[in-house]
Design an enzyme around this catalytic site. Structure first.
Site, PDB file in Angstrom:
ATOM      1  CD  GLU A  45      -9.855  -2.073   9.044  1.00 21.46           C
ATOM      2  OE1 GLU A  45     -10.215  -0.888   8.903  1.00 21.46           O
ATOM      3  OE2 GLU A  45      -9.309  -2.733   8.149  1.00 21.46           O
ATOM      4  NE  ARG A  77      -3.658  -2.490   0.793  1.00 24.08           N
ATOM      5  CZ  ARG A  77      -4.810  -2.718   1.433  1.00 24.08           C
ATOM      6  NH1 ARG A  77      -5.437  -1.738   2.035  1.00 24.08           N
ATOM      7  NH2 ARG A  77      -5.337  -3.926   1.447  1.00 24.08           N
TER       8      ARG A  77
END
Ligand code: AMO
Length: 434
Positions: free
Chosen positions: A357, A212
């Site tokens: 998360e 990413r």
């Protein structure tokens, strides 16, 4: 030739043995010297009473620099002064590799170095038993994950890490030159694991790198992480996917608590295994919790780091470490997630672990026309995804899946302060070496 042993197996009565390792520390007390020799399993003491040792050997071994690598042969003696209950009286040694002075980072020094210094000298940092323990636990964690998915009929697959399109949003794509073409590093195996659902390999998993181009410098984002992905066909709803993840995480937590007891003790950490089933909150419920907690989020907004924390505190007060957040607005989720028809929501979820998360997933849109419509709604050109869409034209079962960030899971399990601590050689915008 005498037996080569590691520190953990040397016992009284072994006679003469050979041990190999790093010179962790030398204490010269005049008439006697002690060397702490470290190997993968622990530290064994070499005891050198000056009068009883060959003067040449005594002279050279006691002058070694810290962290030099040696191979030592000597007699095992009982000792009530050492942790292992034994010591070795050297009769010969070989210097395999001499360590330069000074060391870039202390292995036993009490002063704790900055994370950056540690990462710059990772080869040295990982010599610390408590750092090595993190990576031993990570390896056990992957083994436990594999055990859990394989016992549920999942097939391990490997999908390409260089591709023509990204699945998780254009802003975070790393572009690479692929001969005369532009290509991208895989952000996730999303497109490929879904394509595989059309093949009849109806439960697949992959544990591999994901990239990413994340420009944020936080303690939970890196530019390369290990993603544990699963995809399963013939589901009727996303709750079946959630139940599968829950089973896997439960197996990992229980297994690590047992198999990793030694490493956990070294780190001074305890793993708690939450009761099942893990609670499921809806996005809308979370929005209310977050706004009651002082934020001002509107329907459709991302909960964000701050919001996730508030929900985490709310759940901690109820004694819940792990919980799902389900039914996100469809606009907040990627094109491949199935919309909940007639509502602004979707069949999606995240799994949060104490306010962070660690996974997201959901039921996918497997109907070709609806999938194309959803891509267009998200501003994507279906032509860029031809290789993916083809798999939906000729018979695609209903399916769903998840992606879990291995390091995020480890960080939360071990209560580490930075994701970089859970990666041997982390990559972030400022770090490309070592
Ligand atoms: P998502 O983009 O939410 O979903 O990523 C899944 C999980 O991967 C981890 N993660 C990261 N870890 C460290 N650094 C990062 N920059 C980073 N980005 C993501 C997180 C996150 O929960 N294809 C979907 C999953 C699916 O629906 O199957 C996906 O990639 O733990």
């Amino acid at each position: 030739m005498c037996e080569i042993r590691d520190s953990s197996t040397v016992k009284v009565g072994d006679g003469v043995v050979t041990v190999k390792g790093w010179v962790q520390d030398i204490r010269n007390l005049g008439g006697i010297s002690f060397i702490a020799l470290r190997d993968r399993y622990g530290v064994i003491q070499l005891t050198l009473p000056k009068k009883k040792i060959d003067p040449e050997l005594f002279g050279s071994i006691t002058k070694l620099s810290r962290e030099s690598v040696i191979s030592v042969t000597g007699e095992v003696k009982e000792s009530n002064q050492t942790e292992l209950g034994v010591e070795i009286i050297p009769s010969a040694f070989v210097l395999e590799s001499e360590a330069a002075v000074p060391l870039p980072l202390g292995v036993i020094d009490k002063v704790s170095a900055e994370l950056d210094t540690r990462l710059n000298n990772r080869f040295m940092d990982v010599r610390k038993p408590e750092v090595k323990a993190i990576f031993e636990l990570k390896s056990m964690m992957v083994e436990l994950i594999e055990e859990a998915v394989r016992s549920n009929g999942f097939t391990q697959v490997y999908t390409p890490k260089i591709g023509a399109a990204g699945a998780e949003g254009g802003a975070e794509l790393f572009k690479v030159k692929y001969f005369e073409k532009d290509a991208y590093l895989a952000q996730s195996p999303q497109l490929y694991k879904q394509i595989l659902m059309s093949t009849g390999l109806d439960r697949v998993f992959e544990i591999g790198p994901a990239f990413r181009a994340e420009h944020s410098n936080t303690n939970r984002h890196v530019t390369e992480f290990i993603s544990f992905d699963g995809e399963m066909s013939w589901i009727e709803n996303e709750e079946q996917v959630m139940a599968m993840i829950e089973e896997i995480i439960d197996h990992v937590l229980k297994g690590l608590k047992e198999k990793g007891a030694k490493q956990l003790a070294l780190l001074g950490k305890e793993i708690t295994v939450p009761a099942r089933p893990y609670p499921i909150l809806t996005y809308s419920e979370c929005l209310k919790i977050v706004n009651d907690g002082g934020l001002d989020l509107k329907e459709g907004d991302d909960l964000g780091t701050e919001g996730e924390k508030i929900v985490g505190d709310h759940m901690a007060a109820k004694g819940c470490d792990l919980y799902f957040i389900a039914e996100y607005p469809e606009e907040a989720k990627p094109f491949y997630i199935m919309e909940k028809d007639g509502t602004p929501y979707s069949f999606s979820f995240d799994l949060d672990y104490r306010g962070q998360e660690i996974s997201s997933g959901g039921q996918r849109e497997h109907r070709y026309d609806k999938l194309v419509a959803r891509m267009e709604k998200k501003g994507l050109d279906p032509k860029d995804f031809g290789f993916y869409l083809d798999a939906f034209k000729y018979g695609m079962p209903p399916h769903g899946g998840w992606g879990i960030g291995i390091e995020r899971l480890l960080v939360k399990m071990l209560d580490l302060s930075n994701i970089r601590e859970a990666i041997l050689f982390p990559r972030d915008p400022a770090r490309l070496a070592p």
